[in-house]
Scaffold this active site. Sequence first.
Site, mmCIF file in Angstrom:
data_model
loop_
_atom_site.group_PDB
_atom_site.id
_atom_site.type_symbol
_atom_site.label_atom_id
_atom_site.label_comp_id
_atom_site.label_asym_id
_atom_site.label_seq_id
_atom_site.Cartn_x
_atom_site.Cartn_y
_atom_site.Cartn_z
ATOM 1 N N GLN A 148 0.842 -1.186 0.000
ATOM 2 C CA GLN A 148 0.000 0.000 0.000
ATOM 3 C C GLN A 148 0.883 1.244 0.000
ATOM 4 O O GLN A 148 1.866 1.322 0.745
ATOM 5 C CB GLN A 148 -0.921 0.015 1.212
ATOM 6 N N LYS A 149 0.509 2.209 -0.834
ATOM 7 C CA LYS A 149 1.245 3.481 -0.898
ATOM 8 C C LYS A 149 0.475 4.532 -0.124
ATOM 9 O O LYS A 149 -0.680 4.827 -0.442
ATOM 10 C CB LYS A 149 1.433 3.928 -2.346
ATOM 11 N N PHE A 150 1.121 5.106 0.883
ATOM 12 C CA PHE A 150 0.485 6.113 1.720
ATOM 13 C C PHE A 150 0.963 7.510 1.338
ATOM 14 O O PHE A 150 2.044 7.682 0.780
ATOM 15 C CB PHE A 150 0.776 5.841 3.196
ATOM 16 N N GLU B 101 -3.103 6.086 -1.172
ATOM 17 C CA GLU B 101 -3.269 6.665 -2.497
ATOM 18 C C GLU B 101 -2.942 5.716 -3.634
ATOM 19 O O GLU B 101 -3.096 6.074 -4.797
ATOM 20 C CB GLU B 101 -2.433 7.937 -2.632
ATOM 21 N N GLY B 102 -2.506 4.494 -3.318
ATOM 22 C CA GLY B 102 -2.210 3.584 -4.406
ATOM 23 C C GLY B 102 -1.357 2.417 -3.959
ATOM 24 O O GLY B 102 -1.421 1.982 -2.801
#
Length: 345
Positions: free
Chosen positions: A31-33, A186-187
Amino acid sequence: MVLRPPVAPMLAQAAEAIPRTRPGAGVAYEQKFDGHRALLFTPPVPGGPALIQTRRGSMVQDRFPDLVAAALEQLPPGLVLDGELLVWDPEAGALSFEALQRRAAARARGAAALAARIPAYFLAFDVLQLDGVETMGLPYRERRRRLEVLFSARALTAPWTLCPMTTDLATAQDWLETWTDVSGVEGLVIKPLTSKYLPNTRGWTKVRRRDTTEAVIGAVTGTLARPQLLLLGRYDQDGRLRAVGRTVALRPNAARQVAERLTASASASASGHPWTGAVFSAAWGSRDVLDVTLVRPDLVAEVRADRAVDHGGIFRHPLRFQRLRPDVAPEDVPGFGAGAAAASG
């Protein structure tokens, strides 16, 4: 050899969708924070200082005394972690990039007070050194295993967080489609399981969720005949057109399409334009200024935007122009603060 800052972090190449992988090529999906990239160093031997380095090599441990204290108390010596600095805003009940910016800009006197009100967290996704031994030459699969062992063996909890990871494509797709509705995610970042950690090399892939929405064209760079970038706005509750972002460079076909419908502002001085006298930065946080031409704000653009939006409604990353929406009136565009998820339909 003990790692010491500055250490250039490994980087990711942006992609519009999850790349296809060849059969048997294992990859991890993280997970991209929406935070600040940082490396955290504990001292080689007990008693030394803990250090926090930004992606660009600046040392900011004085801005995050809460993380420094927690690192000295809870983490082993000779450790280097790669991750994201995050801040939870208790009033908003969500991760807050704006609160993180306040923490990152705080002077020594105010850092402790801010830390008490809006504590920082470190989301770890890689380990570059453990017990004083560099691990960058190990494959990602092994580095991740050692990172997980570190968290479990020391029962690490806040402010330390282990970045969620999966090797299952279906789970990753679900994260991209549904978890990005949660503030702060966010992605995805996609990493080959066999890859070494290569400083300053774009060996990973990042995919941000993008939603289609609309905004009003208020200005352009280039010329009216050959616009290059679109400066976009949305109306607030008081009827003021507020700047919300800009597009990436238009492709030739899109530039021609927009140029056919652009109208210059009413007068040479543009005195009647809501953005008269406004200054537009070349990028979020940049001091470089764009040379813009104001246009009559009666044209609506459909754009694709990611989830990195300030609470005030400003997109931090450039938008992707999709098409003009002559069927949508400026007053029907989502209002200022609506973000990327809203669309007029």
